[in-house]
Design an enzyme around this catalytic site. Structure first.
Site, PDB file in Angstrom:
ATOM      1  N   GLY A  14       0.837  -1.302   0.922  1.00  0.00           N
ATOM      2  CA  GLY A  14       0.054  -0.006  -0.166  1.00  0.00           C
ATOM      3  C   GLY A  14       0.625   1.333  -0.174  1.00  0.00           C
ATOM      4  O   GLY A  14       1.596   1.443   0.252  1.00  0.00           O
ATOM      5  N   ARG A  18      -1.322   8.297   3.692  1.00  0.00           N
ATOM      6  CA  ARG A  18      -2.535   8.992   4.712  1.00  0.00           C
ATOM      7  C   ARG A  18      -1.210   8.795   5.872  1.00  0.00           C
ATOM      8  O   ARG A  18      -1.191  10.631   7.015  1.00  0.00           O
ATOM      9  CB  ARG A  18      -3.513   8.644   5.373  1.00  0.00           C
ATOM     10  CG  ARG A  18      -4.810   8.889   4.597  1.00  0.00           C
ATOM     11  CD  ARG A  18      -6.018   8.270   5.029  1.00  0.00           C
ATOM     12  NE  ARG A  18      -5.582   7.805   6.329  1.00  0.00           N
ATOM     13  CZ  ARG A  18      -6.890   7.367   7.638  1.00  0.00           C
ATOM     14  NH1 ARG A  18      -8.038   6.045   6.274  1.00  0.00           N
ATOM     15  NH2 ARG A  18      -7.281   7.515   7.944  1.00  0.00           N
ATOM     16  N   LYS A  25       5.016   2.724   5.326  1.00  0.00           N
ATOM     17  CA  LYS A  25       4.129   2.530   7.118  1.00  0.00           C
ATOM     18  C   LYS A  25       4.000   1.375   7.540  1.00  0.00           C
ATOM     19  O   LYS A  25       3.927   1.887   8.814  1.00  0.00           O
ATOM     20  CB  LYS A  25       2.312   2.525   6.291  1.00  0.00           C
ATOM     21  CG  LYS A  25       1.494   2.377   7.251  1.00  0.00           C
ATOM     22  CD  LYS A  25      -0.193   2.778   6.526  1.00  0.00           C
ATOM     23  CE  LYS A  25      -0.349   1.679   5.833  1.00  0.00           C
ATOM     24  NZ  LYS A  25      -2.124   1.169   5.344  1.00  0.00           N
ATOM     25  N   GLY A 144     -15.294  -3.051   6.278  1.00  0.00           N
ATOM     26  CA  GLY A 144     -16.341  -3.466   5.070  1.00  0.00           C
ATOM     27  C   GLY A 144     -16.632  -4.535   6.504  1.00  0.00           C
ATOM     28  O   GLY A 144     -16.419  -4.810   7.282  1.00  0.00           O
ATOM     29  N   GLU A 159     -18.154  -4.322   1.052  1.00  0.00           N
ATOM     30  CA  GLU A 159     -16.913  -3.433   1.223  1.00  0.00           C
ATOM     31  C   GLU A 159     -17.663  -2.347   1.284  1.00  0.00           C
ATOM     32  O   GLU A 159     -19.062  -2.139   1.531  1.00  0.00           O
ATOM     33  CB  GLU A 159     -16.192  -2.976  -0.024  1.00  0.00           C
ATOM     34  CG  GLU A 159     -14.978  -3.611  -1.103  1.00  0.00           C
ATOM     35  CD  GLU A 159     -14.279  -3.984   0.105  1.00  0.00           C
ATOM     36  OE1 GLU A 159     -13.593  -3.251   1.081  1.00  0.00           O
ATOM     37  OE2 GLU A 159     -13.881  -4.917   0.589  1.00  0.00           O
ATOM     38  N   ASN A 174     -14.933  -7.236   8.280  1.00  0.00           N
ATOM     39  CA  ASN A 174     -13.990  -7.399   8.270  1.00  0.00           C
ATOM     40  C   ASN A 174     -12.289  -7.426   7.719  1.00  0.00           C
ATOM     41  O   ASN A 174     -12.473  -6.334   7.747  1.00  0.00           O
ATOM     42  CB  ASN A 174     -14.687  -7.783   6.389  1.00  0.00           C
ATOM     43  CG  ASN A 174     -13.602  -8.590   5.713  1.00  0.00           C
ATOM     44  OD1 ASN A 174     -12.734  -9.981   6.560  1.00  0.00           O
ATOM     45  ND2 ASN A 174     -12.824  -8.097   4.294  1.00  0.00           N
ATOM     46  N   LYS A 338      27.488   3.645  29.773  1.00  0.00           N
ATOM     47  CA  LYS A 338      27.285   3.297  28.215  1.00  0.00           C
ATOM     48  C   LYS A 338      28.181   2.187  27.897  1.00  0.00           C
ATOM     49  O   LYS A 338      29.357   2.446  28.394  1.00  0.00           O
ATOM     50  CB  LYS A 338      27.203   4.594  26.926  1.00  0.00           C
ATOM     51  CG  LYS A 338      27.242   4.521  25.753  1.00  0.00           C
ATOM     52  CD  LYS A 338      28.742   3.555  25.374  1.00  0.00           C
ATOM     53  CE  LYS A 338      29.106   4.875  24.656  1.00  0.00           C
ATOM     54  NZ  LYS A 338      30.563   4.305  24.473  1.00  0.00           N
ATOM     55  N   TYR A 353      29.477  10.440  34.605  1.00  0.00           N
ATOM     56  CA  TYR A 353      29.323   9.800  33.245  1.00  0.00           C
ATOM     57  C   TYR A 353      30.082   8.759  33.441  1.00  0.00           C
ATOM     58  O   TYR A 353      31.537   8.521  32.987  1.00  0.00           O
ATOM     59  CB  TYR A 353      29.836  10.442  32.050  1.00  0.00           C
ATOM     60  CG  TYR A 353      29.685   9.256  30.867  1.00  0.00           C
ATOM     61  CD1 TYR A 353      28.495   9.270  29.802  1.00  0.00           C
ATOM     62  CD2 TYR A 353      30.454   9.229  29.937  1.00  0.00           C
ATOM     63  CE1 TYR A 353      29.117   8.171  28.897  1.00  0.00           C
ATOM     64  CE2 TYR A 353      30.979   8.892  29.075  1.00  0.00           C
ATOM     65  CZ  TYR A 353      29.761   8.302  28.062  1.00  0.00           C
ATOM     66  OH  TYR A 353      29.803   7.789  27.406  1.00  0.00           O
ATOM     67  N   ALA A 367      30.248  12.180  42.598  1.00  0.00           N
ATOM     68  CA  ALA A 367      29.495  13.193  42.274  1.00  0.00           C
ATOM     69  C   ALA A 367      30.599  14.149  40.806  1.00  0.00           C
ATOM     70  O   ALA A 367      31.831  14.174  41.422  1.00  0.00           O
ATOM     71  CB  ALA A 367      29.141  14.266  42.882  1.00  0.00           C
TER      72      ALA A 367
END
Length: 451
Positions: A14, A18, A25, A144, A159, A174, A338, A353, A367
């Site tokens: 499709g 939209r 999509k 539908g 439909e 449907n 990380k 960090y 700290a």
């Protein structure tokens, strides 16, 4: 549970206009995972023999996303309707036997149990030929309609745009999803015409074609959530909300405590242990595993992290991919990790960090500590030994190693390895100038003409 001998065709050709997006999509994510991959995971768990995804516009994106998934693609160059789309899978299904499930890439949450029901009903003694998945959503919108006759037999499929007022008043909608015997599917598809309001070849028309051959197609009903499709950003957001609500309920049922469930956001693969507590406004990215008894405080963002039992995280913590907290470790407010391991009982309680680092058992990170892991070209690791103490406002310039039991004085910039059980102080010597501040103020005020 594996389901024997079936194939799957997923329609994903499709336009998705939209959505107003450059992203295809069906690749828009819900709970951090593209809709199409949610669906394929369900299919994979059932053990489909063949999986065909029908692509069209944006096929390059889909083919890239499907790489490594063992999926065959078929191309619908022109969008002429759902029946025409399924026909494009005929070559890929040459020689296939057993049921064919026809699914939609933008309808991601049909369950494996429902797909099994469809397949089993198709194999019923009355040989219905087609099984349609229907639902009764609160708002049928423009879906539908499925008109039932005797028992679960379908009297008519229509439909929405072709339906009259009485047919539109029917609640059973449907979903578009079907199970059809491979021996019949393409013969029936070849008979579908396009004499309708949209001049398209509609897949539901095979129901009436099957009836014309003396078969009795049937419908089974699933939850509205399973049949909810996405055609717009608003529908995507609503389906995300529905998924999150269900996942929160599941977490509670499995023994997690969510202080404010509505403010916690999960990813598709988030794993929570029993007796863990999640405070409000916590967001989980993908790849998070939390063991029994861990405590996640408010406003934390956690992604790609492993958190062991007895750990505490946050508030306002950020754990990035590769963060590992061993049993009893603590990460406090405004700490970021990380690709780093915090050993058993180790603490980094605030404003630090910790990146590309190994922190030993019961080490304490003061700290403002920073592991300076990047030199502009390469990431380097920091190793902090068991029981080491890193004073506040310290910069550890990697690659560097702090030995077991060592102490680094506050405010240090450490560029060389520190031996075990030693003290390292790397800062300028403090000097005092008696009366200097008073003389400075008097001169500054004199310049302004203030006595």
């Amino acid at each position: 549970m594996k389901q024997a001998g079936f194939s799957v065709v997923v329609l994903a050709a499709g336009q998705g206009t939209r959505m107003r997006s450059d992203t295809h999509k069906v690749l828009h994510p819900i709970a951090g995972k593209p809709m199409l991959l949610h669906l394929l995971d369900t299919v994979d768990a059932l053990g489909a023999n063949r999986r065909v995804v029908v692509v069209g516009k944006g096929r390059e994106q889909l083919e890239a996303a499907l790489a490594g998934h063992g999926v065959t693609t078929a191309v619908q160059a022109e969008q002429k309707g759902t029946a025409h789309a399924v026909q494009q899978a005929s070559e890929a299904l040459t020689g296939a036997e057993g049921p064919v499930l026809i699914l939609y890439g933008d309808t991601p949450f049909v369950t494996g149990e429902t797909l099994q029901r469809m397949i089993q009903r198709l194999g019923g003694s009355d040989d219905p030929g087609v099984v349609v998945l229907a639902s009764s959503p609160p708002d049928g919108k423009t879906y539908g309609r499925v008109i039932l006759g005797e028992d679960d037999r379908i009297s008519k499929m229509v439909e929405y745009k072709d339906a009259n007022e009485a047919e539109r008043a029917v609640k059973l909608c449907n979903s578009g999803m079907m199970a059809v015997a491979s021996a019949d599917l393409f013969r029936w598809l070849a008979q579908v015409g396009n004499d309708n309001a949209a001049h398209e070849y509609y897949l539901p028309d095979i129901v009436m074609i099957a009836r014309g051959e003396g078969r009795h197609p049937v419908a089974i009903e699933g939850e509205a959530f399973e049949t909810a499709g996405v055609n717009s950003r608003a529908e995507l957001a609503h389906l995300e909300l529905d998924w999150q609500r269900r996942r929160r309920e599941e977490a509670l049922e499995q023994g997690a405590t969510l202080i404010d469930p509505e403010s916690v956001w999960f990813s598709a693969d988030t794993k929570l242990g029993r007796d863990c507590t999640i405070e409000p406004h916590v967001v989980f990215g993908s790849g998070v595993s939390i063991a029994d008894g861990a405590f996640i405080r408010a406003f934390s963002h956690i992604e790609g992290a492993t958190i062991s039992s007895g750990c505490e995280v946050g508030p306002f913590a950020r754990l990035r991919p590769g963060a590992v907290l061993e049993e009893g470790a603590k990460v406090g407010n405004f700490v970021e990790m990380k690709k780093a391991r915090l050993g058993r009982g180790a603490k980094a309680n605030h404003l630090s960090y910790i990146g590309d680092a190994d922190v030993g058992t019961k080490a304490n990170i003061g700290a403002g500590t920073i592991t300076c892991n990047y030199d502009g070209f390469t990431k380097h690791r920091t190793v902090i030994g068991a029981g080491a103490f890193i004073g506040s406002n310290t910069s550890l310039v990697a690659p560097v190693s702090i030995g077991d039991g060592a102490i680094v004085g506050a405010g240090s910039v450490v560029t060389k390895n520190v031996a075990a059980d030693s003290l390292a102080v790397a800062r300028g010597e403090q000097r005092g100038f008696v009366g200097w501040a008073k003389r400075f103020r008097e001169k500054a005020l004199a310049k302004k003409g203030v006595s």
